[in-house]
Design an enzyme around this catalytic site. Structure first.
Site, mmCIF file in Angstrom:
data_model
loop_
_atom_site.group_PDB
_atom_site.id
_atom_site.type_symbol
_atom_site.label_atom_id
_atom_site.label_comp_id
_atom_site.label_asym_id
_atom_site.label_seq_id
_atom_site.Cartn_x
_atom_site.Cartn_y
_atom_site.Cartn_z
ATOM 1 N N SER A 33 1.738 -9.724 -0.945
ATOM 2 C CA SER A 33 1.392 -8.306 -0.810
ATOM 3 C C SER A 33 1.717 -7.701 0.548
ATOM 4 O O SER A 33 1.950 -6.505 0.650
ATOM 5 C CB SER A 33 -0.097 -8.101 -1.119
ATOM 6 O OG SER A 33 -0.901 -8.950 -0.315
ATOM 7 N N GLU A 58 -10.822 6.998 4.507
ATOM 8 C CA GLU A 58 -11.398 6.121 5.514
ATOM 9 C C GLU A 58 -10.462 4.929 5.645
ATOM 10 O O GLU A 58 -9.609 4.690 4.786
ATOM 11 C CB GLU A 58 -12.784 5.631 5.069
ATOM 12 C CG GLU A 58 -12.768 4.511 4.029
ATOM 13 C CD GLU A 58 -12.352 4.971 2.633
ATOM 14 O OE1 GLU A 58 -12.447 6.189 2.361
ATOM 15 O OE2 GLU A 58 -11.927 4.113 1.838
ATOM 16 N N LYS A 85 0.812 -1.231 0.000
ATOM 17 C CA LYS A 85 0.000 0.000 0.000
ATOM 18 C C LYS A 85 0.841 1.274 0.000
ATOM 19 O O LYS A 85 0.425 2.298 -0.540
ATOM 20 C CB LYS A 85 -0.955 0.001 1.192
ATOM 21 C CG LYS A 85 -2.142 -0.937 1.002
ATOM 22 C CD LYS A 85 -3.230 -0.671 2.044
ATOM 23 C CE LYS A 85 -4.478 -1.479 1.749
ATOM 24 N NZ LYS A 85 -4.310 -2.906 2.081
#
Ligand SMILES: *Cc1c(COP(=O)(O)O)cnc(C)c1O
Length: 399
Positions: free
Chosen positions: A383, A116, A94
């Site tokens: 990931s 959010e 991310k």
């Protein structure tokens, strides 16, 4: 017909029939501003160099490609390789797009970045990027999630972002989205809503893909250099689809490379408790764009579920929808049980504790490897790391 995968999306933000900007006109002009600024800045040497140097010296890129020999031997069949996004600063992929978004927001002179967060992974990555870039950051999070996700909440506080607890409705992700979006609408000229995957209105699916595509560019070159060929299969888990498209993009034109996205089958595809959007969904609009959706008869998003909270989204990136229809990418599933087994297996054969999200891709890779030969290979995007999931799994399996 040969498809130019690099020419996607079109000017309106469509990948085939998916994507676009299903939003009010005022917001459309703001999104178009973001697109213009992005297209302008991404070409400049200053922006390219700044992002490249942050990827190298801050995130720790390139992340390695690791040959999981003991796992491959245990499974029997194809060789399994892991692209180690779990080794990035903050422990997942991310950070790649959060840095890009924070830099763009700063460049555009925005005063505040908003988002959010559900389990807190996007919140921590974004708060990290905003601290580094030097821009105000505000994260909305449901009170139930705040109580559940203690380490991430603590990290966000330490990183200095403004954490807004959301007490309305179910007090979870869905309400946090509404709350953050309301704040954004107070001043969209000056605020930047940082979307956490390859979803939302154009240009976000394109931008987030571009920022993540570093993963596949590195992996393709690394694999080719060490193995002297390309992998036979590449694979990644799919929630919104950012880590998957990040790996896939560089390989789309390689016709001999089979590409597989793994969705969460949760407690089973014949139960309501899954989030296999591409496998079981139907076409519709969600959060400002068109994609496959898990929705009720009125077109409202269903409450979806996965053991991996990063995968439980009722929509999916528009480019994945298009790649499914084109049959360039296959979308399959792994359920909670298979995910937990892969989580433990990878930990005990290689000493790598994966995120539960990533464990879905590992699970399917192990299943597929059995039917392949030892001179074939599967490259899996790992990931993220599983520190965040360790206590939960230990309790669940009574370790
Ligand atoms: C958030 C997250 C995902 C799911 O998001 P995508 O956009 O589908 O990549 C997958 N793995 C990890 C480790 C995550 O934190």
């Amino acid at each position: 017909m040969k498809i130019d995968f690099n020419a996607m999306p079109d000017k309106e933000g469509y990948f085939g029939e998916y994507g676009g900007q299903i939003i009010p006109p005022e917001l459309k002009s703001i999104m178009d501003d973001i697109d213009r600024a992005y297209e302008e800045v991404r070409q400049t040497p200053a922006f390219k160099e700044e992002l490249a140097s942050l990827y190298a010296d801050y995130v720790g890129r390139p992340s390695p490609v690791f040959h999981a020999r003991r796992l491959s031997d245990q499974v029997g069949g194809a060789q399994i390789f892991l692209k180690r996004e779990d080794l990035n600063h903050t422990g997942a992929h991310k950070i790649n797009h959060c840095l890009g978004e924070a830099l763009l927001a700063k460049h555009m002179g925005k005063t505040k970045v908003l988002a959010e967060t559900g389990a807190g992974q996007h919140g921590v990555a974004l708060a990290t990027a905003c601290s580094l870039v030097g821009i105000e950051c505000e994260i909305h999070m449901g009170e139930i999630d705040i109580a559940k996700e203690h380490p991430n909440v603590t990290k966000m506080k330490i990183l200095g972002c403004k954490l807004v607890p959301v007490s309305r409705g179910t007090r979870t992700l869905k309400d946090a989205v509404d709350s953050a979006f309301e704040e954004y609408l107070k001043d969209p000229q000056n605020f930047f809503y940082a979307i956490g995957s390859v979803v939302g209105p154009h240009p976000f699916p394109k931008m987030v893909r571009d920022f993540q595509s570093i993963v596949g560019r590195e992996a393709r070159a690394q694999f080719q250099e060490k193995q002297g060929k390309l992998p036979d299969v590449i694979m990644a888990c799919v929630g919104g689809g950012s880590n998957a498209i990040g790996l896939f993009t560089e390989f789309l034109a390689d016709e001999d490379v089979r590409i597989i996205g793994v969705e969460p089958a949760g407690k089973g595809l014949d139960t309501p408790d899954h989030a296999a959007t591409l496998t079981k969904g139907s076409k519709g609009a969600i959060h400002g764009f068109k994609c496959y959706n898990l929705q009720d008869n009125e077109g409202n998003p269903l409450a979806v579920y996965s053991i991996a909270s990063g995968l439980d989204y009722p929509g999916v990136g528009p480019q994945h929808c298009y790649l499914k229809d084109l049959e360039r990418v296959e979308y399959v599933t792994a359920d909670d049980q298979e995910c937990l087994e892969a989580f433990i297996n990878l930990s005990r054969t290689e000493g790598i504790i994966p995120a539960l999200e990533s464990a879905h891709a590992v699970a399917y890779a192990c299943k597929l490897a059995k039917d392949m030969s030892a001179d074939q290979s599967i490259l899996v995007n790992l990931s993220g790391r599983g520190d965040k999931d360790a206590d939960f799994v230990a309790e669940k399996l009574k370790l």
